[in-house]
Scaffold this motif. Structure first.
Motif, PDB file in Angstrom:
ATOM      1  N   PHE A  14       0.838  -1.186   0.000  1.00 54.04           N
ATOM      2  CA  PHE A  14       0.000   0.000   0.000  1.00 54.04           C
ATOM      3  C   PHE A  14       0.874   1.236   0.000  1.00 54.04           C
ATOM      4  O   PHE A  14       1.901   1.296   0.682  1.00 54.04           O
ATOM      5  CB  PHE A  14      -0.906   0.010   1.239  1.00 54.04           C
ATOM      6  CG  PHE A  14      -1.791  -1.204   1.356  1.00 54.04           C
ATOM      7  CD1 PHE A  14      -1.371  -2.293   2.090  1.00 54.04           C
ATOM      8  CD2 PHE A  14      -3.023  -1.240   0.738  1.00 54.04           C
ATOM      9  CE1 PHE A  14      -2.164  -3.424   2.193  1.00 54.04           C
ATOM     10  CE2 PHE A  14      -3.834  -2.369   0.841  1.00 54.04           C
ATOM     11  CZ  PHE A  14      -3.398  -3.461   1.570  1.00 54.04           C
TER      12      PHE A  14
ATOM     13  N   TYR B 132       0.837   5.354   0.846  1.00 59.73           N
ATOM     14  CA  TYR B 132       0.136   6.430   1.534  1.00 59.73           C
ATOM     15  C   TYR B 132       0.874   7.743   1.323  1.00 59.73           C
ATOM     16  O   TYR B 132       2.080   7.766   1.081  1.00 59.73           O
ATOM     17  CB  TYR B 132       0.058   6.151   3.047  1.00 59.73           C
ATOM     18  CG  TYR B 132      -0.791   4.972   3.435  1.00 59.73           C
ATOM     19  CD1 TYR B 132      -0.251   3.682   3.451  1.00 59.73           C
ATOM     20  CD2 TYR B 132      -2.123   5.135   3.804  1.00 59.73           C
ATOM     21  CE1 TYR B 132      -1.028   2.595   3.817  1.00 59.73           C
ATOM     22  CE2 TYR B 132      -2.904   4.049   4.171  1.00 59.73           C
ATOM     23  CZ  TYR B 132      -2.348   2.784   4.167  1.00 59.73           C
ATOM     24  OH  TYR B 132      -3.117   1.703   4.528  1.00 59.73           O
TER      25      TYR B 132
ATOM     26  N   LEU C 120      -4.568   6.940   1.982  1.00 58.09           N
ATOM     27  CA  LEU C 120      -4.209   5.871   1.068  1.00 58.09           C
ATOM     28  C   LEU C 120      -4.284   6.377  -0.364  1.00 58.09           C
ATOM     29  O   LEU C 120      -5.290   6.950  -0.779  1.00 58.09           O
ATOM     30  CB  LEU C 120      -5.150   4.683   1.256  1.00 58.09           C
ATOM     31  CG  LEU C 120      -4.905   3.483   0.353  1.00 58.09           C
ATOM     32  CD1 LEU C 120      -3.553   2.844   0.666  1.00 58.09           C
ATOM     33  CD2 LEU C 120      -6.027   2.462   0.502  1.00 58.09           C
TER      34      LEU C 120
ATOM     35  N   GLU D 159      -6.998   4.997  -5.369  1.00 54.62           N
ATOM     36  CA  GLU D 159      -8.114   5.587  -4.636  1.00 54.62           C
ATOM     37  C   GLU D 159      -8.688   6.752  -5.444  1.00 54.62           C
ATOM     38  O   GLU D 159      -8.021   7.333  -6.306  1.00 54.62           O
ATOM     39  CB  GLU D 159      -7.659   6.059  -3.268  1.00 54.62           C
ATOM     40  CG  GLU D 159      -7.206   4.923  -2.361  1.00 54.62           C
ATOM     41  CD  GLU D 159      -8.296   3.900  -2.110  1.00 54.62           C
ATOM     42  OE1 GLU D 159      -9.377   4.285  -1.622  1.00 54.62           O
ATOM     43  OE2 GLU D 159      -8.058   2.707  -2.405  1.00 54.62           O
TER      44      GLU D 159
ATOM     45  N   LYS E 222      -7.629  -2.454   3.363  1.00 52.68           N
ATOM     46  CA  LYS E 222      -7.041  -1.126   3.300  1.00 52.68           C
ATOM     47  C   LYS E 222      -7.351  -0.414   4.616  1.00 52.68           C
ATOM     48  O   LYS E 222      -8.456  -0.513   5.126  1.00 52.68           O
ATOM     49  CB  LYS E 222      -7.620  -0.331   2.127  1.00 52.68           C
ATOM     50  CG  LYS E 222      -7.354  -0.974   0.774  1.00 52.68           C
ATOM     51  CD  LYS E 222      -7.855  -0.127  -0.362  1.00 52.68           C
ATOM     52  CE  LYS E 222      -9.349  -0.055  -0.407  1.00 52.68           C
ATOM     53  NZ  LYS E 222      -9.832   0.624  -1.643  1.00 52.68           N
ATOM     54  N   LEU E 223      -6.362   0.276   5.141  1.00 48.82           N
ATOM     55  CA  LEU E 223      -6.559   0.967   6.403  1.00 48.82           C
ATOM     56  C   LEU E 223      -7.048   2.393   6.189  1.00 48.82           C
ATOM     57  O   LEU E 223      -6.511   3.118   5.351  1.00 48.82           O
ATOM     58  CB  LEU E 223      -5.264   1.011   7.209  1.00 48.82           C
ATOM     59  CG  LEU E 223      -4.742  -0.321   7.734  1.00 48.82           C
ATOM     60  CD1 LEU E 223      -3.562  -0.089   8.665  1.00 48.82           C
ATOM     61  CD2 LEU E 223      -5.834  -1.096   8.445  1.00 48.82           C
TER      62      LEU E 223
ATOM     63  N   PHE F  58      -7.203   5.778   8.242  1.00 46.53           N
ATOM     64  CA  PHE F  58      -6.565   6.334   9.422  1.00 46.53           C
ATOM     65  C   PHE F  58      -7.427   7.407  10.073  1.00 46.53           C
ATOM     66  O   PHE F  58      -8.150   8.148   9.405  1.00 46.53           O
ATOM     67  CB  PHE F  58      -5.202   6.929   9.062  1.00 46.53           C
ATOM     68  CG  PHE F  58      -4.127   5.891   8.959  1.00 46.53           C
ATOM     69  CD1 PHE F  58      -3.987   5.144   7.801  1.00 46.53           C
ATOM     70  CD2 PHE F  58      -3.263   5.664  10.014  1.00 46.53           C
ATOM     71  CE1 PHE F  58      -3.002   4.166   7.702  1.00 46.53           C
ATOM     72  CE2 PHE F  58      -2.278   4.693   9.920  1.00 46.53           C
ATOM     73  CZ  PHE F  58      -2.147   3.942   8.764  1.00 46.53           C
TER      74      PHE F  58
END
Lengths: 116, 110
Positions: A34, A36, A46, A59, B97-98, B100
């Motif tokens: 992933f 970020y 993300l 995303e 998927k995180l 936050f």
């Protein structure tokens, strides 16, 4: 324990150039990584999910042509910021899950990108 | 919409005191994570909470999860200066998927 290595730690570049950031899982295989982005004093957002051997999943609102992701092997994902501009300056962090370590998600050390 | 909110956003407390950081999330999940971030650094994993009623402790920090209330807490006991950092909770809403939370910037004053 599982380690995720990210390079470089920081990079300063001129506007219009491209920058590549590497994320490696050192002692485990990661089919999914992933990416970020974190702006100063804000939370992590993300950007995309990197899938080994297939296209990344981005995303909403993230430009796939600007942030190119390649996950060519089970231990390496790269993020290339193309034609970088000052508004792309940010802290970029990758993460990966090691299935043998339970549910923990391991994070790279992060890359501070500054575009002049 | 998948949302994760933390309270407070900023917290300044004296050494030796106790305090709690709250993490609320918008929809069902039974996977919640707590992380610590020092300035200019990446994230350090603190706790992984995987079920309703889960409680984990490490040193002066204790985390709990109430999935029915969609609430997790991070409790700090007898704070020391070394605990100064930004703390994030993050929720897996089932897609690995995180998402936050907003983060809580904690400053411990001697």
């Amino acid at each position: 324990g599982a380690v995720v290595s990210q390079h470089p730690s920081w990079v300063i570049c001129k506007s219009g150039t491209s920058v590549k950031i590497e994320c490696r899982s050192l002692d485990f295989q990661a089919t999914t990584m992933f990416w970020y982005r974190q702006f100063p004093k804000q939370s992590l957002m993300l950007m995309a999910t990197s899938n080994e051997g297939s296209k990344a999943t981005y995303e909403q609102g993230v430009e796939k042509d600007k942030f190119l992701i390649n996950h060519a092997s089970l231990t390496l994902s790269t993020l290339t910021v193309t034609s970088a501009h000052p508004e792309d300056s940010s802290f970029y962090i990758c993460s990966a899950r090691d299935g043998s370590s339970g549910e923990k998600l391991f994070f790279g050390s992060g890359t501070q990108l500054s575009v002049l | 919409e998948l949302k994760v909110e933390q309270n407070p956003l900023f917290l300044s407390m004296q050494e030796g005191k106790n305090y709690t950081i709250y993490c609320n999330y918008s929809t069902t999940s039974d996977r919640l994570y707590w992380y610590r971030q020092d300035p200019g650094k990446s994230l350090e994993s603190l706790f992984v909470l995987l079920s309703n009623g889960a409680v984990k402790q490490e040193g002066r920090l204790m985390a709990s999860l109430d999935t029915k209330a969609r609430l997790s807490t991070l409790h700090i006991t007898a704070a020391v200066h070394d605990l100064s950092a930004t703390y994030f909770c993050a929720v897996d809403f089932g897609n690995e998927k995180l998402t936050f939370g907003t983060g809580t910037r904690l400053t411990i004053i001697p």
